[in-house]
Enzyme design. Structure first.
Site, PDB file in Angstrom:
ATOM      1  N   ASP A 170      87.306 104.586  14.878  1.00  0.00           N
ATOM      2  CA  ASP A 170      87.929 105.091  16.106  1.00  0.00           C
ATOM      3  C   ASP A 170      88.535 106.474  15.887  1.00  0.00           C
ATOM      4  O   ASP A 170      88.970 106.810  14.781  1.00  0.00           O
ATOM      5  CB  ASP A 170      89.005 104.096  16.573  1.00  0.00           C
ATOM      6  CG  ASP A 170      89.374 104.302  18.031  1.00  0.00           C
ATOM      7  OD1 ASP A 170      88.643 105.012  18.747  1.00  0.00           O
ATOM      8  OD2 ASP A 170      90.403 103.757  18.460  1.00  0.00           O
ATOM      9  N   HIS A 183      81.635 112.415  17.873  1.00  0.00           N
ATOM     10  CA  HIS A 183      80.765 111.281  17.514  1.00  0.00           C
ATOM     11  C   HIS A 183      79.776 111.708  16.427  1.00  0.00           C
ATOM     12  O   HIS A 183      79.474 110.953  15.504  1.00  0.00           O
ATOM     13  CB  HIS A 183      80.010 110.775  18.742  1.00  0.00           C
ATOM     14  CG  HIS A 183      80.916 110.187  19.790  1.00  0.00           C
ATOM     15  ND1 HIS A 183      81.886 109.264  19.494  1.00  0.00           N
ATOM     16  CD2 HIS A 183      81.010 110.395  21.132  1.00  0.00           C
ATOM     17  CE1 HIS A 183      82.542 108.939  20.608  1.00  0.00           C
ATOM     18  NE2 HIS A 183      82.022 109.621  21.605  1.00  0.00           N
ATOM     19  N   LEU A 204      73.350  96.396  -0.306  1.00  0.00           N
ATOM     20  CA  LEU A 204      74.390  96.344   0.727  1.00  0.00           C
ATOM     21  C   LEU A 204      73.822  95.922   2.076  1.00  0.00           C
ATOM     22  O   LEU A 204      72.776  96.402   2.501  1.00  0.00           O
ATOM     23  CB  LEU A 204      75.026  97.741   0.862  1.00  0.00           C
ATOM     24  CG  LEU A 204      76.022  97.955   2.005  1.00  0.00           C
ATOM     25  CD1 LEU A 204      77.311  97.207   1.753  1.00  0.00           C
ATOM     26  CD2 LEU A 204      76.308  99.441   2.183  1.00  0.00           C
TER      27      LEU A 204
HETATM   28  C1  IPE Z   1      86.770 100.393  19.789  1.00  0.00           C
HETATM   29  O1  IPE Z   1      87.314 101.637  20.087  1.00  0.00           O
HETATM   30  C2  IPE Z   1      85.279 100.436  19.891  1.00  0.00           C
HETATM   31  C3  IPE Z   1      84.580 101.208  18.868  1.00  0.00           C
HETATM   32  C4  IPE Z   1      85.135 101.845  17.885  1.00  0.00           C
HETATM   33  C5  IPE Z   1      83.144 101.224  18.981  1.00  0.00           C
HETATM   34  P1  IPE Z   1      87.762 102.065  21.554  1.00  0.00           P
HETATM   35  O2  IPE Z   1      88.200 103.463  21.473  1.00  0.00           O
HETATM   36  O3  IPE Z   1      86.677 101.751  22.517  1.00  0.00           O
HETATM   37  O4  IPE Z   1      88.988 101.087  21.841  1.00  0.00           O
HETATM   38  P2  IPE Z   1      90.260 101.298  22.764  1.00  0.00           P
HETATM   39  O5  IPE Z   1      89.768 101.663  24.120  1.00  0.00           O
HETATM   40  O6  IPE Z   1      91.074 102.397  22.169  1.00  0.00           O
HETATM   41  O7  IPE Z   1      90.979 100.002  22.710  1.00  0.00           O
HETATM   42  C1  IPE Z   2      85.167 105.771  18.510  1.00  0.00           C
HETATM   43  O1  IPE Z   2      85.756 106.969  18.891  1.00  0.00           O
HETATM   44  C2  IPE Z   2      83.685 105.749  18.829  1.00  0.00           C
HETATM   45  C3  IPE Z   2      83.317 104.889  19.972  1.00  0.00           C
HETATM   46  C4  IPE Z   2      84.139 104.142  20.657  1.00  0.00           C
HETATM   47  C5  IPE Z   2      81.928 104.900  20.360  1.00  0.00           C
HETATM   48  P1  IPE Z   2      86.350 107.188  20.351  1.00  0.00           P
HETATM   49  O2  IPE Z   2      85.290 107.770  21.209  1.00  0.00           O
HETATM   50  O3  IPE Z   2      86.956 105.948  20.859  1.00  0.00           O
HETATM   51  O4  IPE Z   2      87.463 108.272  20.080  1.00  0.00           O
HETATM   52  P2  IPE Z   2      88.921 108.335  20.710  1.00  0.00           P
HETATM   53  O5  IPE Z   2      89.561 107.010  20.474  1.00  0.00           O
HETATM   54  O6  IPE Z   2      88.746 108.630  22.157  1.00  0.00           O
HETATM   55  O7  IPE Z   2      89.600 109.439  19.980  1.00  0.00           O
HETATM   56 MG    MG Z   3      88.829 105.154  20.788  1.00  0.00          MG
END
Ligand code: IPE
Ligand code: IPE
Ligand code: MG
Length: 233
Positions: free
Chosen positions: A13, A30, A124
């Protein structure tokens, strides 16, 4: 020698925030996140981890703006296409969790190809959570159980989350409204709800695109200093 965890699950995240801090598009975050994944996979392999399960796309992520979803899908397709051969050479076995039927045929095909290519590998296990939600996983599991019970007859069969909720021990309670949260993101976001029952949780402030192999080692060290009791004394 302290015990190395056999299975590590990661919620990757912070890609968006990483990009925003640099005045870049979220997609750039990403893309940088994929680089971290590469590094972490390498490190996990080197450390002799058996299973690495990464949260790549949640059932709730479909609610993001179309443009971001499109960028994520393109990146996913590109990643699977590009990386599967390299991972195969490293004896990595690629698997997924989540409901893949929601993805484009093209993506589904590439994922199948990557799985087939690597299915006999003994190194792995790289397990990618795609269109994954813990609740949906449990819902699908119940559907499968009922389907089996009916000898494959799916007629009139749908199991909803609400129905499952009505059969849990917590059926008389509302879902908690408040979880106190300090510092970084400290929530599960529907990740592996069943499975994380006794998992040690390690939270870090580091954004996923900045996460390094050293950070992985640090997390493992923290794990090694925990006392796992599993409810026993
Ligand atoms: C969780 O992160 C999903 C992934 C990392 C794929 P999100 O960014 O979607 O979660 P919330 O919205 O902060 O809870
Ligand atoms: C995690 O990074 C990747 C996915 C959920 C696909 P985010 O896109 O949630 O990044 P933040 O949380 O907005 O910084
Ligand atoms: Mg996020």
């Amino acid at each position: 020698m302290k015990e190395i965890p056999k299975h590590i699950a990661i919620i990757m995240d912070g890609n968006g925030r990483w990009a925003e801090q640099r005045n870049k598009m979220r997609a750039a975050g990403h893309r940088q996140g994929v680089e971290s994944l590469r590094v972490v996979l390498e490190k996990a392999d080197e450390l002799g981890i058996n299973h690495l399960t990464v949260y790549a796309f949640s059932t709730e992520n479909w609610a993001r703006p179309k443009a971001e979803i499109k960028a994520l899908m393109l990146l996913l397709l590109e990643y699977i296409k590009k990386e599967s051969k390299a991972l195969h050479k490293k004896n990595v076995r690629i698997t997924t969790i989540g409901d893949l039927t929601s993805f484009d045929d093209k993506i589904q095909k590439e994922i199948s190809k990557a799985k087939e290519l690597t299915e006999d590998n003994t190194g792995l296990n790289f397990n990618i959570a795609l269109n994954y939600g813990g609740r949906d996983e449990i819902r699908r599991a119940v559907e499968k159980i009922v389907e089996q019970e009916r000898g494959g007859n799916r007629e009139g069969l749908t199991v909803t989350e609400k129905e499952i909720e009505r059969h849990l021990d917590t059926r008389d309670l509302p879902d908690p409204d408040l979880l106190i949260r300090t510092s970084g993101e400290m929530r599960l976001s529907n990740y592996l709800l069943w499975q994380l029952a006794y998992t040690e949780l390690v939270f870090t402030e580091t954004l996923w695109p900045d996460f390094t192999g050293e950070d992985l080692e640090k997390a493992i060290e923290e794990y090694q200093n925990r006392d796992r009791r599993f409810g026993k004394l």
